[in-house]
Write a protein that holds these residues in place. Structure first.
Motif, PDB file in Angstrom:
ATOM      1  N   GLY A  95       0.788  -1.222   0.000  1.00  0.00           N
ATOM      2  CA  GLY A  95       0.000   0.000   0.000  1.00  0.00           C
ATOM      3  C   GLY A  95       0.819   1.269   0.000  1.00  0.00           C
ATOM      4  O   GLY A  95       0.270   2.372   0.149  1.00  0.00           O
ATOM      5  N   VAL A  96       2.130   1.152  -0.198  1.00  0.00           N
ATOM      6  CA  VAL A  96       3.035   2.308  -0.120  1.00  0.00           C
ATOM      7  C   VAL A  96       3.788   2.527  -1.426  1.00  0.00           C
ATOM      8  O   VAL A  96       3.878   3.662  -1.920  1.00  0.00           O
ATOM      9  N   PHE A  97       4.325   1.458  -2.002  1.00  0.00           N
ATOM     10  CA  PHE A  97       5.238   1.580  -3.127  1.00  0.00           C
ATOM     11  C   PHE A  97       4.522   1.404  -4.465  1.00  0.00           C
ATOM     12  O   PHE A  97       3.604   0.604  -4.607  1.00  0.00           O
ATOM     13  N   THR A  98       4.965   2.158  -5.448  1.00  0.00           N
ATOM     14  CA  THR A  98       4.383   2.147  -6.786  1.00  0.00           C
ATOM     15  C   THR A  98       5.065   1.100  -7.656  1.00  0.00           C
ATOM     16  O   THR A  98       6.149   0.601  -7.321  1.00  0.00           O
ATOM     17  N   PRO A  99       4.467   0.790  -8.820  1.00  0.00           N
ATOM     18  CA  PRO A  99       5.178  -0.084  -9.764  1.00  0.00           C
ATOM     19  C   PRO A  99       6.548   0.464 -10.146  1.00  0.00           C
ATOM     20  O   PRO A  99       7.501  -0.305 -10.307  1.00  0.00           O
ATOM     21  N   ALA A 100       6.649   1.776 -10.279  1.00  0.00           N
ATOM     22  CA  ALA A 100       7.946   2.382 -10.610  1.00  0.00           C
ATOM     23  C   ALA A 100       8.961   2.126  -9.501  1.00  0.00           C
ATOM     24  O   ALA A 100      10.144   1.878  -9.772  1.00  0.00           O
ATOM     25  N   ASP A 101       8.517   2.199  -8.247  1.00  0.00           N
ATOM     26  CA  ASP A 101       9.406   1.894  -7.124  1.00  0.00           C
ATOM     27  C   ASP A 101       9.878   0.440  -7.182  1.00  0.00           C
ATOM     28  O   ASP A 101      11.053   0.145  -6.932  1.00  0.00           O
ATOM     29  N   GLN A 102       8.966  -0.451  -7.518  1.00  0.00           N
ATOM     30  CA  GLN A 102       9.308  -1.866  -7.594  1.00  0.00           C
ATOM     31  C   GLN A 102      10.328  -2.117  -8.704  1.00  0.00           C
ATOM     32  O   GLN A 102      11.299  -2.858  -8.515  1.00  0.00           O
ATOM     33  N   ARG A 103      10.096  -1.512  -9.856  1.00  0.00           N
ATOM     34  CA  ARG A 103      11.026  -1.696 -10.975  1.00  0.00           C
ATOM     35  C   ARG A 103      12.381  -1.070 -10.667  1.00  0.00           C
ATOM     36  O   ARG A 103      13.430  -1.619 -11.048  1.00  0.00           O
ATOM     37  N   ALA A 104      12.377   0.058  -9.960  1.00  0.00           N
ATOM     38  CA  ALA A 104      13.640   0.704  -9.595  1.00  0.00           C
ATOM     39  C   ALA A 104      14.471  -0.206  -8.695  1.00  0.00           C
ATOM     40  O   ALA A 104      15.696  -0.305  -8.863  1.00  0.00           O
ATOM     41  N   LEU A 105      13.826  -0.868  -7.750  1.00  0.00           N
ATOM     42  CA  LEU A 105      14.544  -1.815  -6.889  1.00  0.00           C
ATOM     43  C   LEU A 105      15.249  -2.865  -7.729  1.00  0.00           C
ATOM     44  O   LEU A 105      16.425  -3.183  -7.498  1.00  0.00           O
ATOM     45  N   LEU A 106      14.552  -3.397  -8.730  1.00  0.00           N
ATOM     46  CA  LEU A 106      15.100  -4.498  -9.526  1.00  0.00           C
ATOM     47  C   LEU A 106      16.105  -4.029 -10.581  1.00  0.00           C
ATOM     48  O   LEU A 106      16.783  -4.854 -11.188  1.00  0.00           O
ATOM     49  N   ARG A 107      16.214  -2.749 -10.769  1.00  0.00           N
ATOM     50  CA  ARG A 107      17.322  -2.219 -11.574  1.00  0.00           C
ATOM     51  C   ARG A 107      18.575  -2.063 -10.729  1.00  0.00           C
ATOM     52  O   ARG A 107      19.688  -2.051 -11.262  1.00  0.00           O
ATOM     53  N   GLN A 108      18.396  -1.927  -9.420  1.00  0.00           N
ATOM     54  CA  GLN A 108      19.522  -1.672  -8.527  1.00  0.00           C
ATOM     55  C   GLN A 108      20.134  -2.950  -7.950  1.00  0.00           C
ATOM     56  O   GLN A 108      21.267  -2.918  -7.449  1.00  0.00           O
ATOM     57  N   ILE A 109      19.392  -4.041  -7.998  1.00  0.00           N
ATOM     58  CA  ILE A 109      19.893  -5.290  -7.438  1.00  0.00           C
ATOM     59  C   ILE A 109      19.423  -6.446  -8.305  1.00  0.00           C
ATOM     60  O   ILE A 109      18.308  -6.415  -8.831  1.00  0.00           O
ATOM     61  N   THR A 110      20.300  -7.422  -8.473  1.00  0.00           N
ATOM     62  CA  THR A 110      19.945  -8.639  -9.216  1.00  0.00           C
ATOM     63  C   THR A 110      19.973  -9.795  -8.236  1.00  0.00           C
ATOM     64  O   THR A 110      21.019 -10.401  -7.982  1.00  0.00           O
ATOM     65  N   VAL A 146      -0.703  -8.022  -9.834  1.00  0.00           N
ATOM     66  CA  VAL A 146      -1.620  -6.885  -9.707  1.00  0.00           C
ATOM     67  C   VAL A 146      -0.900  -5.619  -9.265  1.00  0.00           C
ATOM     68  O   VAL A 146      -1.337  -4.509  -9.585  1.00  0.00           O
ATOM     69  N   GLU A 147       0.227  -5.761  -8.570  1.00  0.00           N
ATOM     70  CA  GLU A 147       0.982  -4.592  -8.136  1.00  0.00           C
ATOM     71  C   GLU A 147       1.921  -4.088  -9.224  1.00  0.00           C
ATOM     72  O   GLU A 147       2.027  -2.879  -9.456  1.00  0.00           O
ATOM     73  N   MET A 148       2.606  -4.993  -9.903  1.00  0.00           N
ATOM     74  CA  MET A 148       3.551  -4.571 -10.935  1.00  0.00           C
ATOM     75  C   MET A 148       2.849  -3.913 -12.113  1.00  0.00           C
ATOM     76  O   MET A 148       3.412  -3.017 -12.761  1.00  0.00           O
ATOM     77  N   LEU A 149       1.628  -4.330 -12.407  1.00  0.00           N
ATOM     78  CA  LEU A 149       0.906  -3.783 -13.555  1.00  0.00           C
ATOM     79  C   LEU A 149      -0.150  -2.761 -13.157  1.00  0.00           C
ATOM     80  O   LEU A 149      -1.006  -2.394 -13.958  1.00  0.00           O
ATOM     81  N   ALA A 150      -0.072  -2.272 -11.920  1.00  0.00           N
ATOM     82  CA  ALA A 150      -1.096  -1.354 -11.417  1.00  0.00           C
ATOM     83  C   ALA A 150      -1.144  -0.030 -12.174  1.00  0.00           C
ATOM     84  O   ALA A 150      -2.197   0.605 -12.248  1.00  0.00           O
ATOM     85  N   ASP A 151      -0.012   0.389 -12.744  1.00  0.00           N
ATOM     86  CA  ASP A 151       0.004   1.670 -13.456  1.00  0.00           C
ATOM     87  C   ASP A 151      -0.271   1.520 -14.951  1.00  0.00           C
ATOM     88  O   ASP A 151      -0.283   2.512 -15.690  1.00  0.00           O
ATOM     89  N   GLY A 152      -0.459   0.295 -15.419  1.00  0.00           N
ATOM     90  CA  GLY A 152      -0.759   0.070 -16.829  1.00  0.00           C
ATOM     91  C   GLY A 152       0.425   0.244 -17.759  1.00  0.00           C
ATOM     92  O   GLY A 152       0.246   0.209 -18.986  1.00  0.00           O
ATOM     93  N   ASP A 153       1.621   0.413 -17.214  1.00  0.00           N
ATOM     94  CA  ASP A 153       2.803   0.615 -18.053  1.00  0.00           C
ATOM     95  C   ASP A 153       3.375  -0.750 -18.439  1.00  0.00           C
ATOM     96  O   ASP A 153       4.343  -1.240 -17.852  1.00  0.00           O
ATOM     97  N   HIS A 154       2.777  -1.364 -19.458  1.00  0.00           N
ATOM     98  CA  HIS A 154       3.184  -2.703 -19.874  1.00  0.00           C
ATOM     99  C   HIS A 154       4.585  -2.719 -20.485  1.00  0.00           C
ATOM    100  O   HIS A 154       5.297  -3.711 -20.367  1.00  0.00           O
ATOM    101  N   ALA A 155       4.965  -1.629 -21.127  1.00  0.00           N
ATOM    102  CA  ALA A 155       6.299  -1.581 -21.730  1.00  0.00           C
ATOM    103  C   ALA A 155       7.375  -1.633 -20.642  1.00  0.00           C
ATOM    104  O   ALA A 155       8.360  -2.370 -20.753  1.00  0.00           O
ATOM    105  N   ALA A 156       7.178  -0.851 -19.575  1.00  0.00           N
ATOM    106  CA  ALA A 156       8.147  -0.857 -18.475  1.00  0.00           C
ATOM    107  C   ALA A 156       8.141  -2.198 -17.767  1.00  0.00           C
ATOM    108  O   ALA A 156       9.199  -2.722 -17.385  1.00  0.00           O
TER     109      ALA A 156
END
Length: 257
Positions: free
Chosen positions: A91-106, A115-125
């Motif tokens: 209830g705090v972090f956005t899909p962009a926040d989630q994707r940013a985490l996974l760009r910073q760590i593998t 449902v959380e990763m696609l919450a913003d509808g940005d399918h390309a990202a």
């Protein structure tokens, strides 16, 4: 092949994003506490750690530095126990926040709620994120909160958003609701939908509430894997409060033996 592909029979989820010491004094908050808990749970039968990290105030965070520290210390302390991180929004972090985490760590593995990763509808990202993880060999577990989300998952695979390789899912029985008690029958819609769609994923179950053990027993009997721990439930099968996460792991380990 990643050590979390396929899933281990038992994964421990010792803290989650919402509970704290007020809920149970043995719930791990710090990295040191998480490692000590993981060691005890590994001895009790856990094959992997589902990890959340917390900030100095004990709040759930998507922090690449803290995750990197936890993973490095786990490799030193318990090298046989792989770590799955999470992108849980809580209830705090956005899909962009989630994707940013996974760009910073593998990480070796990560759980991602569709449902959380696609919450913003940005399918390309989302596509870039999922495919980058696949290319890096990261084991992705798709978190599904209801059976209809299996249909959504198939749609996104067909659209190319999600790679069609090593499909691994977690069926979540129940929610973070006060007094929530999941039931073994809650699993049936997931299995029926997967059958209707012709899906044969590597699947696991977690269940909220005091019937967690009964739910996990049914899941195992039907060929699924188990995620157990204080993230979802604090109780033993007899209704008593568990001493710690290792007690929960030990109980389900005995059950499946």
């Amino acid at each position: 092949m990643n050590r979390l592909t396929p899933l281990p029979t038992i994964m421990v989820a010792p803290n989650g994003a919402r509970r704290g010491k007020a809920d149970h004094p043995a719930l791990p908050i710090t990295i040191a506490e998480t490692i000590a808990t993981a060691r005890a749970c590994h001895a009790a039968g856990a094959g992997a750690l589902h990890a959340h990290v917390r900030d100095a105030e004990g709040a759930h965070v998507l922090d690449a530095g803290l995750y990197a520290e936890l993973i490095a210390e786990m490799k030193q302390a318990i090298p046989a126990l792989p770590v799955q991180i999470t992108t849980e929004a809580a209830g705090v972090f956005t899909p962009a926040d989630q994707r940013a985490l996974l760009r910073q760590i593998t990480p070796e593995a990560v759980s991602i709620a569709l449902v959380e990763m696609l919450a913003d509808g940005d399918h390309a990202a989302a596509r870039r994120c999922y495919h980058s993880l696949a290319e890096a060999g990261v084991a992705v577990q798709h978190i599904l909160y209801d059976a209809e989300q299996l249909h959504w998952l198939v749609k996104e695979i067909a659209a190319g958003t999600i790679p069609d390789t090593n499909l691994t899912v977690l069926y979540v029985l129940g929610r973070y609701n006060k007094g929530q008690i999941s039931a073994p029958d809650d699993l049936s819609p997931f299995l029926a939908m997967a059958k209707d769609l012709g899906l044969t994923p590597d699947w696991a179950v977690c269940a909220f509430g005091t019937a967690e053990t009964a739910c996990l027993a049914v899941a195992h009997a039907l060929g699924g894997k188990i995620r157990v721990g204080f993230e979802n439930n604090l109780h033993m099968a007899d209704g008593s409060i568990a001493a710690d996460n290792a007690a929960r792991v030990a109980e389900v380990a005995r059950l499946i033996r």
